[in-house]
Design an enzyme around this catalytic site. Structure first.
Site, short mmCIF file in Angstrom:
data_model
loop_
_atom_site.label_atom_id
_atom_site.label_comp_id
_atom_site.label_asym_id
_atom_site.label_seq_id
_atom_site.Cartn_x
_atom_site.Cartn_y
_atom_site.Cartn_z
N LYS A 13 -19.93 37.42 -18.92
CA LYS A 13 -20.33 36.01 -18.89
C LYS A 13 -21.76 35.87 -18.35
O LYS A 13 -22.60 35.22 -18.95
CB LYS A 13 -19.37 35.18 -18.02
CG LYS A 13 -17.92 35.23 -18.45
CD LYS A 13 -17.03 34.39 -17.56
CE LYS A 13 -16.93 34.84 -16.11
NZ LYS A 13 -16.25 36.13 -15.89
N ARG A 88 -12.05 26.98 -14.29
CA ARG A 88 -11.23 28.16 -14.04
C ARG A 88 -9.77 27.81 -13.77
O ARG A 88 -8.96 28.70 -13.53
CB ARG A 88 -11.77 28.83 -12.78
CG ARG A 88 -12.26 30.23 -12.97
CD ARG A 88 -12.92 30.59 -11.66
NE ARG A 88 -13.02 31.99 -11.50
CZ ARG A 88 -14.15 32.68 -11.68
NH1 ARG A 88 -15.25 32.08 -12.04
NH2 ARG A 88 -14.16 33.97 -11.47
N ARG A 127 -21.59 47.74 -11.36
CA ARG A 127 -22.59 46.67 -11.47
C ARG A 127 -23.45 46.56 -10.20
O ARG A 127 -22.96 46.69 -9.09
CB ARG A 127 -21.86 45.34 -11.67
CG ARG A 127 -22.74 44.13 -11.51
CD ARG A 127 -22.08 42.86 -11.91
NE ARG A 127 -20.87 42.57 -11.16
CZ ARG A 127 -20.07 41.56 -11.44
NH1 ARG A 127 -20.33 40.78 -12.46
NH2 ARG A 127 -19.00 41.35 -10.71
N ARG A 161 -22.02 43.32 -5.07
CA ARG A 161 -21.21 42.22 -4.56
C ARG A 161 -20.06 42.73 -3.68
O ARG A 161 -19.47 43.76 -3.98
CB ARG A 161 -20.63 41.41 -5.74
CG ARG A 161 -21.60 40.38 -6.24
CD ARG A 161 -21.21 39.75 -7.53
NE ARG A 161 -19.81 39.35 -7.66
CZ ARG A 161 -19.33 38.74 -8.74
NH1 ARG A 161 -20.14 38.44 -9.74
NH2 ARG A 161 -18.07 38.40 -8.82
N ARG A 172 -8.68 39.75 -8.91
CA ARG A 172 -9.41 38.74 -9.69
C ARG A 172 -8.87 38.66 -11.12
O ARG A 172 -8.78 37.59 -11.70
CB ARG A 172 -10.91 39.05 -9.69
CG ARG A 172 -11.59 38.64 -8.39
CD ARG A 172 -12.83 39.44 -8.09
NE ARG A 172 -13.87 39.34 -9.08
CZ ARG A 172 -14.87 40.21 -9.20
NH1 ARG A 172 -14.96 41.25 -8.37
NH2 ARG A 172 -15.79 40.05 -10.12
P1 AP5 Z 1 -21.20 40.53 -16.00
O1 AP5 Z 1 -21.99 39.86 -17.07
O2 AP5 Z 1 -21.76 40.56 -14.64
O3 AP5 Z 1 -19.69 39.98 -16.03
P2 AP5 Z 1 -19.09 38.56 -15.65
O4 AP5 Z 1 -18.19 38.14 -16.77
O5 AP5 Z 1 -20.18 37.62 -15.24
O6 AP5 Z 1 -18.16 39.00 -14.45
P3 AP5 Z 1 -18.02 38.44 -12.97
O7 AP5 Z 1 -17.48 39.56 -12.14
O8 AP5 Z 1 -19.29 37.80 -12.50
O9 AP5 Z 1 -16.93 37.38 -13.19
P4 AP5 Z 1 -16.05 36.73 -12.14
O10 AP5 Z 1 -15.49 35.65 -12.97
O11 AP5 Z 1 -15.08 37.62 -11.50
O12 AP5 Z 1 -17.06 36.36 -10.97
P5 AP5 Z 1 -17.74 34.99 -10.51
O13 AP5 Z 1 -19.04 35.29 -9.90
O14 AP5 Z 1 -17.67 33.99 -11.59
O15 AP5 Z 1 -20.92 42.04 -16.50
C1 AP5 Z 1 -20.29 42.98 -15.63
C2 AP5 Z 1 -20.95 44.36 -15.77
O16 AP5 Z 1 -20.73 44.87 -17.09
C3 AP5 Z 1 -22.48 44.32 -15.59
O17 AP5 Z 1 -22.86 45.43 -14.83
C4 AP5 Z 1 -23.04 44.41 -17.01
O18 AP5 Z 1 -24.26 45.11 -17.04
C5 AP5 Z 1 -21.95 45.15 -17.77
N1 AP5 Z 1 -21.78 44.63 -19.13
C6 AP5 Z 1 -21.77 43.33 -19.53
N2 AP5 Z 1 -21.57 43.25 -20.88
C7 AP5 Z 1 -21.43 44.54 -21.32
C8 AP5 Z 1 -21.20 45.12 -22.62
N3 AP5 Z 1 -21.07 44.35 -23.71
N4 AP5 Z 1 -21.09 46.48 -22.69
C9 AP5 Z 1 -21.24 47.27 -21.57
N5 AP5 Z 1 -21.45 46.76 -20.32
C10 AP5 Z 1 -21.56 45.43 -20.20
O19 AP5 Z 1 -16.72 34.51 -9.36
C11 AP5 Z 1 -16.61 35.23 -8.15
C12 AP5 Z 1 -15.68 34.52 -7.20
O20 AP5 Z 1 -16.21 33.22 -6.89
C13 AP5 Z 1 -14.26 34.22 -7.70
O21 AP5 Z 1 -13.41 35.35 -7.51
C14 AP5 Z 1 -13.87 33.01 -6.83
O22 AP5 Z 1 -13.54 33.41 -5.54
C15 AP5 Z 1 -15.17 32.24 -6.76
N6 AP5 Z 1 -15.32 31.26 -7.86
C16 AP5 Z 1 -16.28 31.30 -8.84
N7 AP5 Z 1 -16.14 30.27 -9.69
C17 AP5 Z 1 -15.06 29.57 -9.25
C18 AP5 Z 1 -14.40 28.41 -9.72
N8 AP5 Z 1 -14.81 27.77 -10.83
N9 AP5 Z 1 -13.31 27.96 -9.04
C19 AP5 Z 1 -12.89 28.57 -7.92
N10 AP5 Z 1 -13.47 29.69 -7.42
C20 AP5 Z 1 -14.54 30.18 -8.08
MG MG Z 2 -20.73 36.72 -13.41
#
Ligand code: AP5
Ligand code: MG
Length: 217
Positions: A13, A88, A127, A161, A172
């Site tokens: 994402k 979410r 990552r 992270r 997660r």
């Molecule tokens: P990356 O693009 O970083 O993946 P992502 O989908 O953004 O994954 P996240 O871990 O950020 O998602 P998340 O939903 O767990 O975390 P968030 O910060 O939203 O890609 C990952 C890796 O893969 C990278 O190294 C990249 O280079 C590689 N990659 C990408 N695409 C690739 C491909 N096609 N091929 C090969 N490699 C690839 O949330 C974190 C925390 O915040 C949550 O757990 C929660 O506690 C809180 N939170 C956030 N939003 C909310 C909400 N709306 N409500 C409540 N709590 C929330």
């Molecule tokens: Mg992300």
């Protein structure tokens, strides 16, 4: 262009949002990034948020909905935005419907990045990001051109992270299955949902998303 990027942790994402942001000139609204910024502030609320994020659980819907509603009022969001990590939960999806209606806005698309669960742990544990500009990298899949130097800003310090360890990733993923996946039918019913394989190369995923967006906008 107003869109939601949906998908489990590690689906890509954030990686795709950054590319779409440049391509369409619209901001990435990542609730995860916003929460990490608050948690770094050292305030009481920041510390509470940091503790919850470390476990992989979700922050309360009220806080999140308020945070996004305020952000959508900013001038840079008036022509469009990319929601990354929001909504979410069912309550957040309902909250988003309400706030868009209030602001006279409508979504163009909801893109679900589908991925093989086994790939996610490897993606997340490899990552890291530039400490200076936040550009994202991966130990195996997305290395900087010069080892140890950020392609985007030349920075030489990188961070990982606190929630990017295998145990938290698995929590997660469970939270995604239990609380986020149930919002998908909501967007299917609105004929808004488009599925894209997030397993292809990063450039191929970007191209597939752009093809969809150019057709709907
Ligand atoms: P990356 O693009 O970083 O993946 P992502 O989908 O953004 O994954 P996240 O871990 O950020 O998602 P998340 O939903 O767990 O975390 P968030 O910060 O939203 O890609 C990952 C890796 O893969 C990278 O190294 C990249 O280079 C590689 N990659 C990408 N695409 C690739 C491909 N096609 N091929 C090969 N490699 C690839 O949330 C974190 C925390 O915040 C949550 O757990 C929660 O506690 C809180 N939170 C956030 N939003 C909310 C909400 N709306 N409500 C409540 N709590 C929330
Ligand atoms: Mg992300």
């Amino acid at each position: 262009m107003k869109l939601i990027l949906l998908g489990p942790p590690g689906a890509g994402k954030g990686t795709q949002a950054k590319r779409l942001m440049e391509a369409y000139g619209i901001p990435q609204l990542s609730t995860g990034d916003m929460l990490r910024a608050v948690s770094k502030s050292g305030s009481g609320l920041g510390n509470e948020i940091a503790e919850i994020m470390k476990t992989g659980a979700l922050i309360s819907d009220d806080i999140i909905i308020k945070m996004i509603a305020e952000r959508l009022d900013d001038a840079d969001c008036q022509n469009g935005f990319i929601l990354d990590g929001f909504p979410r939960t069912e309550a957040q999806a309902a909250g988003l419907d309400r706030m868009l209606a209030d602001k006279g806005m409508a979504l163009d698309a909801v893109i679900e990045l589908s991925v093989d669960v086994n790939a996610l742990v490897e993606r997340i544990t490899g990552r890291y990001t530039c400490a200076k500009c936040g550009a994202g990298y991966h130990d195996a899949f997305q290395k900087p051109k010069i080892e140890g130097v950020c392609d985007a800003c030349g920075g030489t310090e990188f961070t990982r992270r606190a929630d990017d360890n295998e145990a938290t990733v698995r929590d997660r993923m469970r939270v995604y299955e239990e609380q986020t996946k149930p919002i998908i039918p909501h967007y299917e019913q609105q004929n808004m949902l488009k599925r894209v394989s997030g397993m292809a190369d990063i450039d191929v995923v970007t191209a597939s998303i752009k093809t969809i967006l150019d057709a709907v906008h």
